[in-house]
Scaffold this active site. Structure first.
Site, PDB file in Angstrom:
ATOM      1  N   GLU A  51       8.838  -4.387 -15.662  1.00  0.00           N
ATOM      2  CA  GLU A  51       9.279  -3.278 -15.162  1.00  0.00           C
ATOM      3  C   GLU A  51      11.142  -3.509 -13.859  1.00  0.00           C
ATOM      4  OE1 GLU A  51       5.194  -2.906 -15.713  1.00  0.00           O
ATOM      5  OE2 GLU A  51       6.340  -4.289 -14.779  1.00  0.00           O
ATOM      6  N   PHE A 113     -10.078   0.382 -11.037  1.00  0.00           N
ATOM      7  CA  PHE A 113      -8.058  -0.570 -11.898  1.00  0.00           C
ATOM      8  C   PHE A 113      -6.861   0.132 -11.535  1.00  0.00           C
ATOM      9  CE2 PHE A 113      -6.924  -1.608 -15.766  1.00  0.00           C
ATOM     10  CZ  PHE A 113      -6.845  -2.892 -15.784  1.00  0.00           C
ATOM     11  N   GLN A 114      -5.946  -0.525 -11.323  1.00  0.00           N
ATOM     12  CA  GLN A 114      -4.268  -1.123 -11.419  1.00  0.00           C
ATOM     13  C   GLN A 114      -4.064   0.345 -10.336  1.00  0.00           C
ATOM     14  OE1 GLN A 114      -3.077  -0.688 -15.199  1.00  0.00           O
ATOM     15  NE2 GLN A 114      -2.789  -3.212 -15.540  1.00  0.00           N
ATOM     16  N   LYS A 163      -3.002  10.569 -13.201  1.00  0.00           N
ATOM     17  CA  LYS A 163      -2.970  10.881 -14.762  1.00  0.00           C
ATOM     18  C   LYS A 163      -3.828  12.396 -15.130  1.00  0.00           C
ATOM     19  CE  LYS A 163      -4.676   8.214 -18.975  1.00  0.00           C
ATOM     20  NZ  LYS A 163      -5.006   7.127 -19.224  1.00  0.00           N
ATOM     21  N   MET A 472      25.129 -20.914  -3.328  1.00  0.00           N
ATOM     22  CA  MET A 472      24.784 -21.034  -1.728  1.00  0.00           C
ATOM     23  C   MET A 472      23.612 -21.338  -1.078  1.00  0.00           C
ATOM     24  SD  MET A 472      27.343 -18.903  -0.363  1.00  0.00           S
ATOM     25  CE  MET A 472      27.970 -17.768  -1.141  1.00  0.00           C
TER      26      MET A 472
END
Length: 559
Positions: A51, A113-114, A163, A472
Site C-alpha cells: 500500500e 478485526f482490522q 463497508k 548521507m
C-alpha cells in the site's frame, strides 16, 4: 439511478476525470474492488506490491501531471500503510485522494478485526478527511474531497468508507464537477497599495534575489518569474521542490539555495538587500540559522497559504493570494533595468565557486553519473529520487528546464519514495523516459515495487548509486560525530543486478567509468522492461557544499 455505494465511488471518480488508480484490495474494500472490476474498461487499476507503494505512485502521478492522484486500500494495516505516503504528499503540497475501506458502522469502536481510526491517525497530515457512515452523503463527500485536494495550496484528502455504506443502495444523480483549480473565491484580491509597495521595493532594490519555490509551478506562474527576473536583472535560486520553475541553463540561475545549495546562491542571499520569495515555505533547510538569514535584506513573501507568511521569518512585504495573479500585477509595474554591479558580483562567485568534483578513471563519481544521464537524455527525462546523497546530486547536476521534471520527497524526506513515484510518473507520462535516481539504502525499503514495474511493462530506469552505506547519515557522522559510523554500513553482499533479473527486470552492474555511457544508453533503449543500473560508487563521496547545522548560509563549506 439506483446504485450501490461502491458504484457511486466509481461514478464520482469518473466524474472527476480519474482514469487510473493505485491500490491493494482487502476485506473491507472488497465491494469497492468489485465495482472497479465492472469499470475496468474505464478506470485502470494498478496493483502495487504494498500500500505504501500505491500512495507513492499516486503522488508521483500527481506531481507529473498536476492532476489528483488516487490510491485505495482496505482498513487496518492497509490504511496505516498509506500513512507515510499521505504525509509525504502533505508536506510537499501534492493533490491526492486516498480511499480506505472501514469496518461496518455497527462494528465501529469495538476493536473489530482490522479496525483503526484512520481519520484520527491522518488528521494532522491531510488537508481534510472524512468517514462516511451514511450512503446518502457519499457522493457529495467524494466531490468535496477532490475539490479540497485541488484548490488553493493542494494536498491529500482521505475518505474512509464503512463497508455497509459501500453495499447500501442509493439514488445517484450525475453532477458535472465544479471548477476548483488553484484558486477559489476565498482568495481575495491583493490591495493595490500592497502591489505598489512590492513594485517599488523591486524597482529600488540594488541587490535583489528571487527564491522560486514549488508554488510557482503549481500556480503555472513560471513565465512571470522569468519575465520579472529578466526585466529587472534579478538572479534566481530555487528551493529543492522548486526545481524547474526557472530554467537551469538560464544565465540568471544561481542553483539551489540552502544547506546543499551553491555557494553563489548562499552568498547572494546573505548579501542581498531584497529577497523575493515566491511559493515556498522558508524551511530550515533553506534558512538555516534564522537570526543570520539575509540580515541586510527586506523580505517579500508571496504565497497562497497565509499560514506560511511569518511562520519561520519576519516578512516586510506579505502578499497572500494567487501567485500568478500577483506576479502578473507586479510585472506590469517593473521598470526594465540592468544591475551590472550586482550581476558582476554574482558571476564572479559563479566562476570562483562552481559545483565541482574530480573525475577519476578508476572510480565512478556519482556527480559524473548524473551529468551523463543529463547529456544522454538531452535534459528531457523525468527524474524521480529516493532520499539521501543521491537526491542532492540529482538536484545539483541535472539541469531542469520545467516544473514537474524533478519529483522528490522534500518536506518529509521519505526513503523508499522514489520507485513508487517513478511508476506513477511513468504511467502518467508514457511519452517520457522516467529515471529513478536511488541510493541502495532507500532502494531496499520499497524494492518490492520492481514487481509492479515488471508486471505493467514499464520502461523505467533505476540508477542505483550503490555505496554500501546510508550515505548521507554516514557523511554527517564523519563531519559532525568524529567519524563514529554507528549502524550506517549496509554492505550485505546483495547483488542488486541479479535481484532485478529475479524480478523479471534487467539488471546491469556498472563498475568503472568507461562503462557508464554504454549502460545508460542500453537502459534508454528498453521500451517495455524496467532496467536497474547498479553503479558501484565510493562510500566516502560526499555532497558538497554544505552549510553545517546551525550555521549561517554564508558559512557554507566544501566537503
Amino acid at each position: 439511478m439506483m446504485l450501490s455505494g461502491a458504484d457511486v465511488i466509481i461514478e464520482c471518480l469518473k466524474e472527476q476525470g480519474v482514469d487510473i488508480v493505485f491500490g491493494y484490495p482487502g476485506g473491507q474494500a472488497l465491494i469497492i474492488y468489485d465495482a472497479l472490476y465492472k469499470a475496468r474498461n474505464e478506470i485502470t487499476h494498478i496493483l502495487t506490491s504494498h500500500e505504501q507503494g500505491a500512495s507513492h505512485a499516486a503522488d508521483g502521478y500527481a506531481r507529473a501531471t498536476g492532476k489528483v492522484g488516487v490510491c485505495i486500500a482496505t482498513s487496518g494495516p492497509g490504511a496505516t500503510n498509506l500513512v507515510t505516503g499521505i504525509a509525504t504528499a502533505y508536506m510537499d503540497s501534492v493533490p491526492m485522494v486516498a480511499i480506505t475501506g472501514q469496518v461496518p458502522t455497527n462494528l465501529l469502536g469495538k476493536d473489530s478485526f482490522q479496525e483503526v481510526d484512520i481519520t484520527g491517525i491522518t488528521m494532522p497530515i491531510t488537508k481534510h478527511n472524512f468517514i462516511v457512515k451514511d450512503v446518502t452523503q457519499l457522493a457529495d463527500t467524494m466531490r468535496k474531497a477532490f475539490a479540497i485536494a485541488r484548490e488553493g495550496r493542494p494536498g491529500p484528502v482521505l475518505v474512509d468508507v464503512c463497508k455497509d455504506v459501500t453495499a447500501a443502495m442509493v439514488e445517484y444523480t450525475p453532477k458535472k464537477p465544479e471548477k476548483t483549480d488553484y484558486v477559489s473565491n476565498k482568495y481575495h484580491d491583493i490591495s493595490n497599495s500592497a502591489i505598489e509597495e512590492a513594485i517599488n521595493a523591486i524597482n529600488n532594490a540594488e541587490r535583489p534575489v528571487i527564491l522560486s519555490g514549488a508554488g510557482v509551478g503549481i500556480a503555472s506562474a513560471e513565465e512571470y518569474v522569468r519575465s520579472i527576473a529578466e526585466m529587472a536583472d534579478i538572479p534566481v535560486s530555487t528551493s529543492l521542490m522548486g526545481m524547474g520553475t526557472f530554467p537551469g541553463t538560464h544565465q540568471l540561475f544561481m542553483g539551489m539555495v540552502g544547506m546543499h545549495g551553491t555557494k553563489t546562491s548562499n552568498y547572494a542571499f546573505h548579501n542581498s538587500d531584497l529577497v523575493i520569495a515566491i511559493g515556498n515555505r522558508f524551511s530550515d533547510r533553506i534558512v538555516s540559522k534564522v537570526s543570520s538569514f539575509a540580515q541586510k535584506a527586506k523580505i517579500m513573501h508571496i504565497d497562497i497559504d497565509g499560514a506560511e507568511i511569518g511562520k519561520n521569518l519576519n516578512v516586510d512585504y506579505p502578499l497572500v493570494g494567487d501567485v500568478k495573479k500577483i506576479l502578473k500585477a507586479i510585472q506590469a509595474g517593473i521598470i526594465k533595468k540592468k544591475n551590472p554591479e550586482w550581476i558582476n558580483r554574482i558571476n564572479k562567485w559563479k566562476e570562483e565557486y562552481p559545483l565541482r568534483y574530480t573525475y577519476s578513471k578508476d572510480i565512478i563519481r556519482p556527480q559524473y553519473i548524473v551529468e551523463r544521464i543529463y547529456e544522454l537524455t538531452k535534459g528531457e527525462a523525468l527524474i524521480t529520487t529516493e532520499v539521501g546523497q543521491h537526491q542532492m546530486w540529482a538536484a545539483q547536476y541535472y539541469k531542469y528546464s520545467r516544473f514537474r521534471q524533478f519529483i522528490s520527497s522534500g518536506g518529509l524526506g521519505t526513503m523508499g519514495y522514489g520507485l513508487g513515484a517513478c511508476i506513477g510518473a511513468q504511467l502518467a507520462r508514457p511519452d517520457k523516459k522516467v529515471i529513478n535516481i536511488a541510493g541502495d539504502g532507500s532502494f531496499r525499503m520499497n524494492l518490492n515495487e520492481l514487481a509492479t514495474a515488471v508486471e505493467y511493462k514499464l520502461p523505467i530506469i533505476i540508477a542505483l548509486f550503490n555505496n554500501r552505506a546510508l550515505g548521507m547519515v554516514r557523511q554527517w557522522q564523519e563531519l559532525f560525530f568524529d567519524s563514529r559510523f554507528s549502524q550506517t554500513s549496509i554492505d550485505r553482499g546483495t547483488d542488486f543486478a541479479a535481484l532485478a533479473n529475479a524480478f523479471g527486470a534487467k539488471g546491469i552492474n556498472v563498475t568503472s567509468p568507461e562503462q557508464v555511457d554504454s549502460a545508460i544508453i542500453s537502459a534508454l533503449a528498453e521500451t517495455n522492461t524496467p532496467v536497474l543500473l547498479n553503479f558501484a560508487i565510493d562510500k566516502d563521496d560526499k555532497v558538497s557544499p554544505i552549510v553545517p547545522p546551525g550555521a549561517a548560509l554564508c558559512d557554507v563549506v566544501d566537503c
